[in-house]
Design a protein around this motif. Structure first.
Motif, PDB file in Angstrom:
ATOM      1  N   ILE A 112      41.619 -28.502  20.249  1.00  0.00           N
ATOM      2  CA  ILE A 112      40.931 -29.268  21.124  1.00  0.00           C
ATOM      3  C   ILE A 112      40.507 -27.296  21.398  1.00  0.00           C
ATOM      4  O   ILE A 112      39.122 -27.244  21.324  1.00  0.00           O
ATOM      5  N   LEU A 113      40.817 -26.632  22.120  1.00  0.00           N
ATOM      6  CA  LEU A 113      40.572 -25.376  22.730  1.00  0.00           C
ATOM      7  C   LEU A 113      40.142 -24.381  22.033  1.00  0.00           C
ATOM      8  O   LEU A 113      38.904 -23.731  22.170  1.00  0.00           O
ATOM      9  N   ALA A 114      40.576 -24.520  20.658  1.00  0.00           N
ATOM     10  CA  ALA A 114      40.049 -23.267  19.910  1.00  0.00           C
ATOM     11  C   ALA A 114      38.531 -23.730  19.494  1.00  0.00           C
ATOM     12  O   ALA A 114      38.170 -22.863  18.775  1.00  0.00           O
ATOM     13  N   ILE A 115      38.387 -24.875  18.991  1.00  0.00           N
ATOM     14  CA  ILE A 115      37.555 -25.259  18.351  1.00  0.00           C
ATOM     15  C   ILE A 115      36.337 -25.407  19.814  1.00  0.00           C
ATOM     16  O   ILE A 115      35.308 -25.247  19.141  1.00  0.00           O
ATOM     17  N   VAL A 116      37.100 -25.878  20.733  1.00  0.00           N
ATOM     18  CA  VAL A 116      35.886 -25.524  21.928  1.00  0.00           C
ATOM     19  C   VAL A 116      35.302 -23.880  21.776  1.00  0.00           C
ATOM     20  O   VAL A 116      34.145 -23.343  21.695  1.00  0.00           O
ATOM     21  N   SER A 117      36.248 -23.800  21.646  1.00  0.00           N
ATOM     22  CA  SER A 117      36.063 -21.699  21.521  1.00  0.00           C
ATOM     23  C   SER A 117      35.097 -20.543  20.785  1.00  0.00           C
ATOM     24  O   SER A 117      33.866 -20.862  21.003  1.00  0.00           O
ATOM     25  N   VAL A 118      35.485 -21.515  20.089  1.00  0.00           N
ATOM     26  CA  VAL A 118      34.715 -21.282  18.397  1.00  0.00           C
ATOM     27  C   VAL A 118      33.171 -21.736  18.881  1.00  0.00           C
ATOM     28  O   VAL A 118      31.759 -21.196  18.732  1.00  0.00           O
ATOM     29  N   ALA A 119      32.591 -23.175  18.881  1.00  0.00           N
ATOM     30  CA  ALA A 119      31.746 -23.504  19.390  1.00  0.00           C
ATOM     31  C   ALA A 119      30.622 -22.710  20.251  1.00  0.00           C
ATOM     32  O   ALA A 119      29.244 -22.629  20.273  1.00  0.00           O
ATOM     33  N   LEU A 120      31.353 -23.046  21.600  1.00  0.00           N
ATOM     34  CA  LEU A 120      31.418 -22.130  22.768  1.00  0.00           C
ATOM     35  C   LEU A 120      30.353 -20.626  22.216  1.00  0.00           C
ATOM     36  O   LEU A 120      29.295 -20.183  22.221  1.00  0.00           O
ATOM     37  N   ALA A 121      31.301 -19.756  20.912  1.00  0.00           N
ATOM     38  CA  ALA A 121      31.167 -18.646  20.485  1.00  0.00           C
ATOM     39  C   ALA A 121      30.027 -18.634  20.213  1.00  0.00           C
ATOM     40  O   ALA A 121      28.495 -17.451  20.196  1.00  0.00           O
ATOM     41  N   PHE A 122      29.296 -19.223  19.274  1.00  0.00           N
ATOM     42  CA  PHE A 122      28.452 -19.682  18.100  1.00  0.00           C
ATOM     43  C   PHE A 122      27.148 -19.966  18.878  1.00  0.00           C
ATOM     44  O   PHE A 122      26.191 -19.268  18.292  1.00  0.00           O
TER      45      PHE A 122
END
Length: 245
Positions: free
Chosen positions: A120-130
């Motif tokens: 979940i943290l990985a997905i959120v991190s990538v989403a926030l980055a984009f």
């Protein structure tokens, strides 16, 4: 998780067990007991919750004096506008389940829960980055997380064992951090000037205490019982609020 002998035969002994746990949090679960004994323990925990909440009720009056909580600023106002059914559904059923899964499930280390949180943290991190950074930077972050995921999958058992060992040796810190994060999340219920940051301890104290009670319940009885206690706590408070609305 290991078991220990605990004394929940009376309200006084239950308070004593709770205090002893807070002095040195551990992952020792209550010994297997009958359903009636567990229900009796739950009753005492509900009473402890009620007593501690009553003791800090003057804080609610202080919030109003300081202008930190009123009908126009508190998140409950928006909920009340949607009706009693929505209030109970969200506040006494949905919120307890989600918050207990997020803040209390992790108190007892389980590699599958741990892996899920990492995902979940990985997905959120990538989403926030984009959404906040350039495509190139976001792509780099995504690639790094992808490589890290592959390495983690290969070394899963080894890493999980190290994390579990750390979880056990650092449990008091993990327990109180979970209480703190649980309390901080509830700052979203208020609208106030961040220049009043020195009042944060007062604002989060009720939720921090509740976090300790729920964490204690989760360890000694199990996640299902911490969800139930959380639901009862929210349900009672919301019912009272609706009666005086």
């Amino acid at each position: 998780m290991n078991n220990e002998s605990t004394d929940f035969t009376s309200l006084q002994s239950s308070f004593s067990e709770f205090y002893k746990f807070l002095r040195k949090p551990n992952q020792l679960r209550q010994e297997n007991r009958s359903a009636s004994a567990i229900l009796k323990t739950m009753f005492y925990l509900i009473v402890i919750d009620a007593i501690l909440m009553a003791l800090i009720m003057p804080l609610i009056a202080l919030y109003e004096v300081l202008g930190l909580e009123n009908g126009d600023s508190h998140a409950l106002e928006a909920m009340f506008e949607k009706g009693a059914f929505f209030v109970i559904l969200l506040g006494a059923i949905f919120a307890p389940i989600v918050e207990e899964l997020f803040f209390r499930a992790i108190l007892v280390f389980n590699k599958y829960i741990f892996n899920g949180i990492l995902a979940i943290l990985a997905i959120v991190s990538v989403a926030l980055a984009f959404t906040t950074l350039s495509i190139v930077v976001a792509g780099i972050i995504g690639a790094v997380l992808f490589i890290a995921t592959i390495i983690y999958i290969i070394k899963d058992d080894h890493i999980s064992q190290k994390v579990e060992n750390y979880w056990q040796t650092s449990f008091p810190v993990i327990f109180y951090l979970s209480c703190l994060f649980f309390a901080l999340v509830h700052l979203m219920n208020f609208e106030f000037e961040y220049s009043l940051f020195y009042l944060f301890p007062l604002l989060i104290l009720p939720q921090f205490i509740m976090g300790m009670i729920l964490g204690f319940t989760r360890i000694k009885l199990g996640l299902m019982y911490s969800i139930a206690l959380h639901a009862i706590h929210n349900g009672v408070l919301l019912t009272i609020a609706l009666m005086y609305k």
